[in-house]
Structure formats: C-alpha cells, structure tokens
Design an enzyme around this catalytic site. Structure first.
Site, PDB file in Angstrom:
ATOM      1  N   SER A  81       0.797  -1.340  -0.085  1.00 34.02           N
ATOM      2  CA  SER A  81      -0.127  -0.153  -0.038  1.00 34.02           C
ATOM      3  C   SER A  81       0.819   1.362   0.050  1.00 34.02           C
ATOM      4  O   SER A  81       1.829   1.250   0.594  1.00 34.02           O
ATOM      5  CB  SER A  81      -0.731   0.069   1.213  1.00 34.02           C
ATOM      6  OG  SER A  81      -1.370   1.234   1.636  1.00 34.02           O
ATOM      7  N   TYR A 102      -1.532  -0.393  10.433  1.00 33.51           N
ATOM      8  CA  TYR A 102      -1.947  -0.903   9.033  1.00 33.51           C
ATOM      9  C   TYR A 102      -0.769  -0.758   8.270  1.00 33.51           C
ATOM     10  O   TYR A 102      -0.256  -1.712   7.729  1.00 33.51           O
ATOM     11  CB  TYR A 102      -3.146  -0.423   8.470  1.00 33.51           C
ATOM     12  CG  TYR A 102      -3.280  -0.960   7.123  1.00 33.51           C
ATOM     13  CD1 TYR A 102      -3.753  -2.219   6.738  1.00 33.51           C
ATOM     14  CD2 TYR A 102      -3.305   0.068   5.883  1.00 33.51           C
ATOM     15  CE1 TYR A 102      -3.615  -2.527   5.368  1.00 33.51           C
ATOM     16  CE2 TYR A 102      -3.485  -0.299   4.481  1.00 33.51           C
ATOM     17  CZ  TYR A 102      -3.503  -1.586   4.394  1.00 33.51           C
ATOM     18  OH  TYR A 102      -3.693  -1.993   3.027  1.00 33.51           O
ATOM     19  N   LYS A 120       2.071  -3.447   6.567  1.00 37.64           N
ATOM     20  CA  LYS A 120       2.476  -3.701   5.089  1.00 37.64           C
ATOM     21  C   LYS A 120       3.898  -3.687   4.938  1.00 37.64           C
ATOM     22  O   LYS A 120       4.637  -4.343   4.328  1.00 37.64           O
ATOM     23  CB  LYS A 120       1.709  -2.805   4.249  1.00 37.64           C
ATOM     24  CG  LYS A 120       0.242  -3.166   4.231  1.00 37.64           C
ATOM     25  CD  LYS A 120       0.016  -4.513   3.421  1.00 37.64           C
ATOM     26  CE  LYS A 120      -1.471  -4.644   3.275  1.00 37.64           C
ATOM     27  NZ  LYS A 120      -1.764  -5.884   2.703  1.00 37.64           N
TER      28      LYS A 120
HETATM   29  P1  NAD Z   1     -11.183  -7.145   0.722  1.00 41.34           P
HETATM   30  O1  NAD Z   1     -11.223  -7.032   2.241  1.00 41.34           O
HETATM   31  O2  NAD Z   1     -12.243  -6.841  -0.031  1.00 41.34           O
HETATM   32  O3  NAD Z   1     -10.183  -8.405   0.590  1.00 41.34           O
HETATM   33  C1  NAD Z   1      -9.496  -9.054   1.272  1.00 41.34           C
HETATM   34  C2  NAD Z   1      -9.950 -10.556   0.994  1.00 41.34           C
HETATM   35  O4  NAD Z   1      -9.023 -11.323   2.125  1.00 41.34           O
HETATM   36  C3  NAD Z   1     -11.369 -10.771   1.538  1.00 41.34           C
HETATM   37  O5  NAD Z   1     -12.035 -11.763   0.570  1.00 41.34           O
HETATM   38  C4  NAD Z   1     -11.284 -11.684   2.955  1.00 41.34           C
HETATM   39  O6  NAD Z   1     -12.472 -12.434   3.394  1.00 41.34           O
HETATM   40  C5  NAD Z   1      -9.884 -12.418   2.912  1.00 41.34           C
HETATM   41  N1  NAD Z   1      -9.384 -12.335   4.057  1.00 41.34           N
HETATM   42  C6  NAD Z   1      -9.148 -11.623   5.015  1.00 41.34           C
HETATM   43  N2  NAD Z   1      -8.465 -12.302   6.144  1.00 41.34           N
HETATM   44  C7  NAD Z   1      -8.280 -13.568   5.914  1.00 41.34           C
HETATM   45  C8  NAD Z   1      -7.557 -14.820   6.446  1.00 41.34           C
HETATM   46  N3  NAD Z   1      -7.101 -14.666   7.559  1.00 41.34           N
HETATM   47  N4  NAD Z   1      -7.230 -15.992   5.802  1.00 41.34           N
HETATM   48  C9  NAD Z   1      -7.968 -15.810   4.365  1.00 41.34           C
HETATM   49  N5  NAD Z   1      -8.646 -14.979   3.937  1.00 41.34           N
HETATM   50  C10 NAD Z   1      -8.640 -13.764   4.391  1.00 41.34           C
HETATM   51  O7  NAD Z   1      -9.778  -5.968   0.511  1.00 41.34           O
HETATM   52  P2  NAD Z   1      -9.311  -5.577  -0.770  1.00 41.34           P
HETATM   53  O8  NAD Z   1      -9.708  -4.064  -1.161  1.00 41.34           O
HETATM   54  O9  NAD Z   1      -9.661  -6.383  -2.022  1.00 41.34           O
HETATM   55  O10 NAD Z   1      -7.417  -5.584  -0.408  1.00 41.34           O
HETATM   56  C11 NAD Z   1      -6.826  -6.594  -0.807  1.00 41.34           C
HETATM   57  C12 NAD Z   1      -5.700  -6.232  -0.256  1.00 41.34           C
HETATM   58  O11 NAD Z   1      -5.074  -5.387  -0.944  1.00 41.34           O
HETATM   59  C13 NAD Z   1      -5.420  -6.262   1.210  1.00 41.34           C
HETATM   60  O12 NAD Z   1      -4.210  -7.180   1.453  1.00 41.34           O
HETATM   61  C14 NAD Z   1      -5.474  -4.952   1.343  1.00 41.34           C
HETATM   62  O13 NAD Z   1      -4.797  -4.582   2.604  1.00 41.34           O
HETATM   63  C15 NAD Z   1      -4.539  -4.271   0.176  1.00 41.34           C
HETATM   64  N6  NAD Z   1      -4.761  -2.812  -0.115  1.00 41.34           N
HETATM   65  C16 NAD Z   1      -6.082  -2.474  -0.314  1.00 41.34           C
HETATM   66  C17 NAD Z   1      -6.220  -0.991  -0.502  1.00 41.34           C
HETATM   67  C18 NAD Z   1      -7.529  -0.563  -0.904  1.00 41.34           C
HETATM   68  O14 NAD Z   1      -8.122   0.593  -0.645  1.00 41.34           O
HETATM   69  N7  NAD Z   1      -8.545  -1.227  -1.023  1.00 41.34           N
HETATM   70  C19 NAD Z   1      -5.214  -0.286  -0.582  1.00 41.34           C
HETATM   71  C20 NAD Z   1      -3.877  -0.843  -0.574  1.00 41.34           C
HETATM   72  C21 NAD Z   1      -3.807  -2.367  -0.323  1.00 41.34           C
HETATM   73  N1  UFG Z   2     -12.591  11.698   2.822  1.00 37.61           N
HETATM   74  C1  UFG Z   2     -13.724  12.370   2.857  1.00 37.61           C
HETATM   75  N2  UFG Z   2     -15.145  11.951   3.383  1.00 37.61           N
HETATM   76  C2  UFG Z   2     -15.148  10.651   3.629  1.00 37.61           C
HETATM   77  C3  UFG Z   2     -13.952   9.483   3.364  1.00 37.61           C
HETATM   78  C4  UFG Z   2     -12.958  10.411   2.671  1.00 37.61           C
HETATM   79  O1  UFG Z   2     -13.621  13.540   2.525  1.00 37.61           O
HETATM   80  O2  UFG Z   2     -16.044  10.281   4.114  1.00 37.61           O
HETATM   81  C5  UFG Z   2     -11.430  12.035   1.982  1.00 37.61           C
HETATM   82  C6  UFG Z   2     -10.157  11.919   2.859  1.00 37.61           C
HETATM   83  O3  UFG Z   2     -10.051  12.664   3.737  1.00 37.61           O
HETATM   84  C7  UFG Z   2      -9.244  12.028   1.866  1.00 37.61           C
HETATM   85  C8  UFG Z   2      -9.897  11.316   0.500  1.00 37.61           C
HETATM   86  O4  UFG Z   2     -11.242  11.463   0.719  1.00 37.61           O
HETATM   87  O5  UFG Z   2      -8.728  13.108   1.446  1.00 37.61           O
HETATM   88  C9  UFG Z   2      -9.533   9.761   0.235  1.00 37.61           C
HETATM   89  O6  UFG Z   2      -9.888   8.922   1.566  1.00 37.61           O
HETATM   90  P1  UFG Z   2     -10.049   7.556   1.618  1.00 37.61           P
HETATM   91  O7  UFG Z   2     -10.432   7.079   3.014  1.00 37.61           O
HETATM   92  O8  UFG Z   2     -10.754   7.041   0.693  1.00 37.61           O
HETATM   93  O9  UFG Z   2      -8.661   7.219   1.149  1.00 37.61           O
HETATM   94  P2  UFG Z   2      -7.037   7.067   2.029  1.00 37.61           P
HETATM   95  O10 UFG Z   2      -6.356   7.823   1.005  1.00 37.61           O
HETATM   96  O11 UFG Z   2      -7.356   8.065   3.605  1.00 37.61           O
HETATM   97  O12 UFG Z   2      -6.700   5.624   2.100  1.00 37.61           O
HETATM   98  C10 UFG Z   2      -6.907   4.581   1.403  1.00 37.61           C
HETATM   99  C11 UFG Z   2      -7.183   3.325   2.070  1.00 37.61           C
HETATM  100  C12 UFG Z   2      -5.741   2.769   2.611  1.00 37.61           C
HETATM  101  C13 UFG Z   2      -4.792   2.946   1.398  1.00 37.61           C
HETATM  102  C14 UFG Z   2      -4.534   4.155   0.947  1.00 37.61           C
HETATM  103  C15 UFG Z   2      -3.574   4.174   0.077  1.00 37.61           C
HETATM  104  O13 UFG Z   2      -7.906   3.329   3.232  1.00 37.61           O
HETATM  105  O14 UFG Z   2      -5.699   1.449   3.053  1.00 37.61           O
HETATM  106  O15 UFG Z   2      -5.804   4.496   0.346  1.00 37.61           O
HETATM  107  O16 UFG Z   2      -3.256   5.351  -0.695  1.00 37.61           O
HETATM  108  F1  UFG Z   2      -3.690   2.207   1.922  1.00 37.61           F
END
Ligand code: NAD
Ligand code: UFG
Length: 339
Positions: free
Chosen positions: A124, A148, A152
């Site tokens: 991330s 978090y 990572k």
């Molecule tokens: P998500 O929660 O939709 O998907 C994660 C999946 O992992 C789910 O299907 C969940 O059931 C499964 N899971 C959780 N714990 C588990 C365990 N102990 N064993 C087996 N399965 C398990 O999330 P996502 O948005 O698809 O994110 C996927 C990955 O990308 C995560 O590792 C997350 O940290 C990373 N990531 C997500 C974002 C984002 O904003 N969505 C940003 C950066 C990184």
């Molecule tokens: N925001 C609002 N209102 C809301 C939600 C968000 O104004 O209800 C704003 C936040 O303040 C920020 C922007 O929208 O300025 C984006 O916020 P997000 O919560 O969508 O995303 P973040 O950048 O905070 O974080 C996300 C994921 C993290 C990931 C990261 C990577 O939550 O897990 O992006 O850049 F690691």
C-alpha cells in the site's frame, strides 16, 4: 501459470481473477470470507465461463496451506488476504499484525515446502507516510503512520529477506487508492459497514442510502482545499497483477512498484465526477479534518511502466461511471444472493 490467489473473493482479488482467467491462467482461491462471500466467486465464474477452484480457510493456518499447496502445486501466489481498515488497525493492532504479518509468514513457509518461488504482494502507498517529496517514487523513505501501514512494511521486509535467501521473486505492489468496478457491473466494492473510503461513501449517498457526504477538511494546502489522492481503477490494478506475474517469470529478488495513475484528484473533483456519472445531487457537508489524513498523495509509477510494461488506462469518468453502474445495479451489494 497455476496461480494461488489468497483473498481472491475480495474487492481487488475478484477483479484480478477475471483478468487472470482472461489470460488463460489457472486459479485457486483461498479465502476465509471474513470480508467477502462465496457469491463473489460465482459471479466471477459466470462472467468468465472459467473454472475457479475455491478453498475456504485461513491464510494463517499451516495445515490448510499445506493441503492447498500440495493439491494445487501453484507456480505463483498472489497474496491479497489481509485486513485493511486503517482506523481498526489502531484499536486492534495484534489482530492486524497476526493476519497481515503472520499470514504472510505462514504462506511463505508453505510455499517453501512445495518449492513455489514467486509471490505478488498487496502492499500500500501508506508504507510511505508523510511525504518528504511528491510524487512518491519507490525510493521514498518508508515511514508509515498507522499500524496497518506498519504491517504492510513489515511484510515487505519479510518478503525481501525470503526472496534473497531462497532465490525467489517477490513483487511488492504498492497500491494507491483503488476505486471503480468491473464494466459488467456484476463485481464491485461491497463494504460490510459504513464505508471508510471516499468512493463507496459517495456511491451510497448517490443511491440514497446516506443523506450526505462529510468532506473531511477544506483547508488543506491544495488547490480547492480538499485532500488529493491518486485514484486507480480496480481493473487497471487487476491488470498490474497479470503484468507482475509475467515480470516474476524472469526476474528474481524483491522489487517494489507503485501502482497509481500519477494524476491526483481532490475530494471535490471526485464528487463532481460522480454527480456527472450518476445525475444525482450528492449533498456534501464540510467537516473537520480526519485524524491521520495527509493533504496529498501522488504516485510516480514510471517504474511499473519501464520494467513491467504496465500503465493505467482508465479515466476519472470511467471510475465514477463504473462505480455508479455497480452501486445502482446492486444497491445491497452481494447481499441479496447470500443465504
Ligand atoms: P477485501 O477485504 O475486499 O479483500 C481481502 C480478502 O481477504 C477478503 O476476501 C477476505 O475475506 C480475505 N481474508 C481476510 N483475512 C483472511 C484470512 N486470515 N485468511 C484468508 N482470507 C482472508 O480487500 P481489498 O480491498 O480487496 O484488498 C486486498 C488487499 O489489498 C489487502 O491486503 C489490502 O490490505 C490491500 N490494499 C487495499 C487497498 C484498498 O484501498 N482497497 C489499498 C492498498 C492495499
Ligand atoms: N474523505 C472524505 N470523506 C469521507 C471519506 C474520505 O472527505 O467520507 C477524504 C479523505 O479525507 C481523503 C480522501 O477522501 O482526503 C480519500 O480518503 P480514503 O479514505 O478514500 O482513502 P485514504 O487515502 O485515506 O486511504 C486509502 C485506504 C488505505 C490505503 C490508501 C492508499 O483506506 O488502506 O488509500 O493510498 F492504504
């Protein structure tokens, strides 16, 4: 390739399955459905006409992993399974270290047992923390500000040490802000509770589930005062995993790649794009800043282009339109099909 996809039923995992099947890879999903449902995999099967083998289990369980590895014999693993809510990680640090760090350790041990040497890891942009400079490149110092982010970063270090010692390959994909949904509108993000993230929250306001969006701060040092982020369409992100598999086939060692567009948008710009896509008014209320938020994030993703041949192709309008199609077509997410 035979690809084991942990967390494959999740938001990013499900979109990645579609792209993998489209490139004729064979897939097996390991997911405990902690934040997803098997219904998602049925949708992937329907959409692709492909075979998705699924094992319900926890990525921390050695015996489950051993069974999956010996039965499926993967050429590579894509490791999505993890916990991802920044706020929750601060109140449940041990849970986050357990799943995100111990889960990665258990997976690598199981890979070693069957000689699987390639892993693509969901990292991330939060590993960078407060920007020393922008856009972040991969050499930017790692200084995460949340539990978090630290899980990572630790997992990245473990993967790098493993790759060094084993001669394996670890591709560390540092995602920026994933948004959007599949063009079919049958897959998308389906938050279990009140959405933490901007785009799913806007989508729920647009569909009438919530009365207004709180804009967390309009006094940042940005052009319109609201936070800037590098939003990346989930289908572009999914394709980065296919590119990473190809890269891993002829490289060894650990390598990090930023996965973003390089074009940041503000909260106001996201709302405006969504108003256009949905035709809905989307009321907003300016609220105070959210603790821990930074003003701006932006990716330099030039390494992903030069070394993996990957770049984002979807526009802001694609992100808003696909999210709206998904949200309006599935107002209760996958829930209506769950037993
Ligand atoms: P998500 O929660 O939709 O998907 C994660 C999946 O992992 C789910 O299907 C969940 O059931 C499964 N899971 C959780 N714990 C588990 C365990 N102990 N064993 C087996 N399965 C398990 O999330 P996502 O948005 O698809 O994110 C996927 C990955 O990308 C995560 O590792 C997350 O940290 C990373 N990531 C997500 C974002 C984002 O904003 N969505 C940003 C950066 C990184
Ligand atoms: N925001 C609002 N209102 C809301 C939600 C968000 O104004 O209800 C704003 C936040 O303040 C920020 C922007 O929208 O300025 C984006 O916020 P997000 O919560 O969508 O995303 P973040 O950048 O905070 O974080 C996300 C994921 C993290 C990931 C990261 C990577 O939550 O897990 O992006 O850049 F690691």
């Amino acid at each position: 390739m035979r690809v084991l996809v942990t967390g494959g039923a999740g938001y990013i995992g499900s979109h990645t399955l579609v792209e993998l099947l489209g490139q004729a890879h064979e897939v097996c999903v390991l997911d405990n459905y902690d934040n997803s449902s098997p219904v998602v995999l049925d949708r992937v099967r329907k959409l692709t006409n492909g075979t998705v083998t699924a094992v319900e289990g926890d990525v921390r369980h050695d015996n489950t992993l051993r069974d999956v590895m010996t039965t499926f014999q993967p050429d590579a693993v894509i490791h999505f399974a993890g916990l991802k809510a920044v706020g929750d990680s601060m109140t449940n640090p041990l849970g986050y270290y357990d799943v995100n760090v111990n889960g990665t350790l258990a997976l690598l041990r199981a890979m070693d047992e069957v000689g699987c040497k390639r892993i693509i890891f969901s990292s991330s942009a939060t590993v960078y923390g407060e920007p020393v400079y922008l856009p972040y490149d991969e050499a930017h110092p790692l200084n995460p500000t949340s539990v978090y982010g630290r899980t990572k970063m630790m997992a990245e270090h473990i993967l790098a040490d493993w790759a060094q010692a084993s001669g394996g390959t670890a591709v560390l994909l540092r995602y920026f802000n994933p948004v959007g949904a599949h063009a079919s509108a049958t897959l998308g993000e389906d938050p279990a509770d009140v959405p933490n993230n901007l785009m799913p929250f806007i989508a729920q306001v647009a569909v009438g589930k919530r009365p207004y969006l709180n804009v967390f701060g309009d006094d940042y040092d940005t052009p319109d005062g609201t936070g800037l982020r590098d939003y990346i369409h989930v289908v572009d992100l999914a394709r980065a995993h296919v590119a990473a598999l190809d890269y891993a086939a002829d490289h060894s060692g650990a390598r990090a790649f930023n996965i973003g567009t390089g074009q940041p948008y503000s909260v106001q710009q996201m709302v405006a794009a969504f108003r256009t896509a949905s035709g809905q008014p989307i009321p907003v209320v300016v609220a105070s800043r959210r603790a821990g938020d930074i003003a701006a994030m932006q990716a330099d993703s030039s390494r992903a282009l030069s070394e993996m041949g990957w770049r984002a192709t979807h526009t802001l309008d694609d992100m808003a339109a696909s999210t709206w199609a998904w949200q309006s077509g599935n107002p209760n997410g996958f829930q209506s099909e769950e037993g």
